[in-house]
Design a protein around this motif. Structure first.
Motif, short mmCIF file in Angstrom:
data_model
loop_
_atom_site.label_atom_id
_atom_site.label_comp_id
_atom_site.label_asym_id
_atom_site.label_seq_id
_atom_site.Cartn_x
_atom_site.Cartn_y
_atom_site.Cartn_z
N ALA A 1 1.07 -1.13 -0.22
CA ALA A 1 0.38 0.05 -0.03
C ALA A 1 0.91 1.81 0.41
CB ALA A 1 -0.95 0.07 1.28
N ALA A 2 2.15 1.04 0.62
CA ALA A 2 2.87 2.65 1.45
C ALA A 2 3.69 2.64 -0.18
CB ALA A 2 4.12 2.25 1.45
N GLY A 3 3.59 1.35 -1.14
CA GLY A 3 4.75 1.21 -2.21
C GLY A 3 3.43 1.90 -3.31
N LEU A 4 2.64 2.05 -3.46
CA LEU A 4 1.59 2.64 -4.85
C LEU A 4 1.01 3.46 -3.88
CD1 LEU A 4 -0.89 -0.86 -4.12
CD2 LEU A 4 0.19 0.46 -6.62
N SER A 5 1.29 4.26 -3.07
CA SER A 5 0.58 5.23 -2.26
C SER A 5 1.75 6.38 -2.60
CB SER A 5 -0.17 5.35 -0.50
OG SER A 5 -0.88 4.74 -0.47
N ILE A 6 3.07 5.82 -2.37
CA ILE A 6 4.26 6.86 -2.77
C ILE A 6 4.14 7.80 -4.44
CG2 ILE A 6 6.04 5.59 -3.51
CD1 ILE A 6 5.68 8.48 -0.95
N GLY A 7 3.43 7.06 -4.94
CA GLY A 7 3.34 7.01 -6.09
C GLY A 7 2.36 8.71 -6.66
N PHE A 8 1.79 8.97 -5.49
CA PHE A 8 1.35 9.78 -5.96
C PHE A 8 2.06 11.61 -5.55
CE2 PHE A 8 -2.61 7.14 -5.42
CZ PHE A 8 -3.35 7.60 -5.53
N SER A 9 3.40 11.23 -4.58
CA SER A 9 3.75 12.24 -4.78
C SER A 9 4.69 12.34 -6.35
CB SER A 9 5.32 11.83 -4.37
OG SER A 9 5.05 12.14 -2.91
N VAL A 10 5.16 12.05 -7.41
CA VAL A 10 5.05 11.25 -8.40
C VAL A 10 4.22 12.39 -9.59
CG1 VAL A 10 6.75 11.27 -10.33
CG2 VAL A 10 6.61 9.85 -8.46
N VAL A 11 2.92 11.55 -8.97
CA VAL A 11 2.15 12.11 -9.94
C VAL A 11 1.69 14.00 -9.79
CG1 VAL A 11 -1.08 12.03 -10.53
CG2 VAL A 11 0.47 9.95 -10.17
N THR A 12 1.93 14.43 -7.93
CA THR A 12 1.39 15.70 -8.66
C THR A 12 2.43 16.58 -8.59
OG1 THR A 12 0.07 15.09 -6.11
CG2 THR A 12 0.90 17.33 -6.68
N GLU A 13 3.65 15.69 -8.53
CA GLU A 13 4.63 16.73 -9.05
C GLU A 13 4.49 16.85 -10.42
OE1 GLU A 13 9.15 16.94 -7.35
OE2 GLU A 13 8.50 14.51 -7.34
N GLY A 14 4.32 16.01 -11.05
CA GLY A 14 4.00 15.91 -12.71
C GLY A 14 3.24 16.56 -13.15
#
Length: 288
Positions: A66-79
């Motif tokens: 779950a943490a690995g999936l959730s941390i992806g939102f850091s990159v999404v938001t930055e993008g």
């Protein structure tokens, strides 16, 4: 002739607020806002580490995924911020705020992030080392790290499918990832050390944060992005984006980026911060 110092209890009893004694509610407020001793902070984190070392493997796996999936939102938001902002010198000051989003989700949701447990899980081992604790630490680290990696690679693949996100946001994510890919293995390692240190600092600050937990997470993770440091879990999301998109090879992605970041994070969070955190309270522990 020296005058005797007044008794501390007498001084406290004499404290008045606007001409009247402090009420019971005010006394409770004062007690709640007293700074935690370093030993108290250490003990809070150590006990969390004990709980994590004892968790079932399945629980660690699903929480890490779950943490690995959730941390992806850091990159999404930055993008998304990267594409929404003009190409100006101040753009990184704003777009890097997006890096904190995934960490806020992960930490406040109590999901297992590898770089968090490089501090919390090490403290119980330093407190009373044993073969069983070292084995438990190895199990915890390996399960959570692999689960984090699977989560980031799945999230990266889902983003590249074109189903989840608009094309322009994906373009921004790729642009962010390319900046990380420019690091040499040595740079990834040294920047990983500082990133591991800052995550450990974040973990150490949280017990004293009270209502300011979100602000601390936001500030420390924003600085990791602003300083262009290397966090292995968030960074792996960027690496897998480029790997799956065919922009970099497996050797560079895994051997040149993820592994150096991993070793650097472990050294920064465990070998440096955890040892220093334990060292500053060791004599107090023995005194107790």
């Amino acid at each position: 002739m020296q005058t005797a110092r007044p008794d501390e209890d007498a001084v406290e009893a004499a404290i008045e607020h606007k001409g009247r004694p402090l009420t019971e509610d005010e006394q409770e407020d004062i007690h709640e806002h007293r700074k935690l001793r370093p030993l108290a902070v250490y003990e809070v984190i150590r006990r969390e580490g004990v709980e994590e070392l004892a968790r079932p493997t399945a629980s660690l796996w699903w929480s890490g995924l779950a943490a690995g999936l959730s941390i992806g939102f850091s990159v999404v938001t930055e993008g998304a911020l990267h594409m929404a902002l003009p190409d100006a010198a101040w753009r990184p000051l704003v777009e890097n705020l997006g890096y904190a989003v995934g960490f806020l989700i992960v930490i406040l949701s109590r999901q297992q992030l590898f770089t968090e447990i490089t501090l919390t899980a090490v403290l119980p081992v330093l407190y009373r080392p044993s073969r069983r604790k070292f084995a438990a630490l190895a199990r915890l680290w390996s399960v959570v790290f692999l689960a984090n990696m699977l989560g980031t690679v799945l999230f990266a693949a889902a983003c590249l499918s074109g189903v989840l996100l608009p094309e322009h946001i994906l373009e921004g994510m790729i642009a962010i990832a390319r900046e990380l890919a420019e690091l040499s293995p040595g740079q990834a390692f040294w920047r990983g050390i500082l990133a591991g240190w800052m995550i450990a600092t974040l973990v150490w600050m949280l017990p004293s944060a009270e209502t300011g937990r979100s602000a601390i997470i936001l500030l420390l993770t924003y600085l990791i992005a602003l300083f262009e440091l290397a966090h292995v879990v968030a960074g792996s999301m960027e690496v897998f984006l480029l790997l799956l998109d065919g922009e970099i090879g497996l050797g560079h992605g895994i051997g040149g980026l993820i592994l150096p970041m991993l070793v650097g994070n472990v050294i920064g969070g465990s070998a440096l911060f955890a040892l220093l955190a334990y060292g500053q309270v060791r004599d107090e522990i023995e005194a107790d």
